[in-house]
Design an enzyme around this catalytic site. Structure first.
Site, PDB file in Angstrom:
ATOM      1  N   GLY A 178      46.821  31.420  50.402  1.00  0.00           N
ATOM      2  CA  GLY A 178      48.064  32.185  50.371  1.00  0.00           C
ATOM      3  C   GLY A 178      47.916  33.493  49.620  1.00  0.00           C
ATOM      4  CG  ASP A 198      38.474  30.226  51.901  1.00  0.00           C
ATOM      5  OD1 ASP A 198      38.145  29.032  51.757  1.00  0.00           O
ATOM      6  OD2 ASP A 198      39.348  30.773  51.217  1.00  0.00           O
ATOM      7  CG  ASP A 199      32.645  28.674  50.343  1.00  0.00           C
ATOM      8  OD1 ASP A 199      32.186  29.401  51.245  1.00  0.00           O
ATOM      9  OD2 ASP A 199      32.257  28.737  49.164  1.00  0.00           O
ATOM     10  N   GLY A 249      42.655  33.106  43.076  1.00  0.00           N
ATOM     11  CA  GLY A 249      43.509  33.080  41.894  1.00  0.00           C
ATOM     12  C   GLY A 249      42.821  32.587  40.642  1.00  0.00           C
ATOM     13  CG  HIS A 278      54.990  51.725  25.602  1.00  0.00           C
ATOM     14  ND1 HIS A 278      54.390  51.685  24.373  1.00  0.00           N
ATOM     15  CD2 HIS A 278      56.220  51.177  25.429  1.00  0.00           C
ATOM     16  CE1 HIS A 278      55.198  51.154  23.487  1.00  0.00           C
ATOM     17  NE2 HIS A 278      56.326  50.826  24.102  1.00  0.00           N
TER      18      HIS A 278
END
Length: 212
Positions: A14, A36-37, A71, A138
């Site tokens: 995703g 991708d595996d 991710g 900041h």
């Protein structure tokens, strides 16, 4: 950095699809390739297919840019290190609806998703994910391969150690230090500096377990 018209996206889950959508919104890339595996194909509604396993990335090193859409911070860092060692062109993607101050610094392999904010003086090191509608105020420093989840708000002057993962909707008060490999649960409010390798949850957030 955008050099080639082909973008190889390592990771077809995703998160990878959202990265692809971000890449298309920029309008630079004419072709997207997924590696991708775990997935032999993407969702049936997807316009893309998985072209091969992750280990096949050297096949594209001469004519494509790369982005690691995984991710897991440790895995992402390892793959970025491999790509950098072979002098691959690693993309940085900033969604058109994001605000990134011209007086901030964004490293290679970073993705800044839709409606995110990176304010003046902020430094985002390589391989970070600044997810949907997250705000980095900041003079913050987000060290390498952190994941700042959707809706996270980080006040000014915060230092986030490498490999940290701030869960969805987390808030961080100004001028504290988030140690390396800190994780926060959904909606956590971090009011004090953290210790490395700990999971923090609650309001105010407290360490509840070790991550090692």
């Amino acid at each position: 950095m955008k050099k080639n018209k082909i973008l190889v996206i390592i990771g077809a889950g995703g998160h990878g699809l959202v990265v692809a959508d971000c890449a298309l919104s920029i309008g630079h890339y004419s072709d997207l390739i997924f590696l991708d595996d775990c997935l032999e194909k993407l969702d049936d509604k997807s316009p893309w297919q998985v072209s091969g396993p992750i280990a096949s990335w050297p096949n594209y090193s001469e004519n494509a840019d790369f982005i690691v859409a995984i991710g897991n911070n440790t895995m992402r860092a390892s793959l970025l290190q491999q790509l950098s060692a072979k002098h691959c062109c690693i993309a940085t993607l900033i969604h058109p609806t994001a605000f990134v101050s011209q007086h901030s610094t964004i490293g290679q392999g970073v993705v800044v998703f839709a409606n995110a904010v990176v304010n003046i003086g902020a430094r985002i090191d390589e391989g970070c994910i600044i997810n949907t509608a997250a705000t980095i105020d900041h003079d913050c420093h987000i060290q390498a391969c952190c994941h700042i989840s959707p809706g996270v708000n980080i006040a000014g002057g915060v230092n986030v150690g490498k490999g940290s993962w701030l869960g969805i909707g987390s808030c961080v008060v100004e001028y504290i230090t988030i140690a390396e490999n800190t994780q926060s649960g959904a909606g956590a409010v971090l009011t004090k500096s953290t210790q490395s390798n700990q999971l923090y949850v609650g309001v105010p957030a407290l360490a509840v377990r070790s991550l090692i």
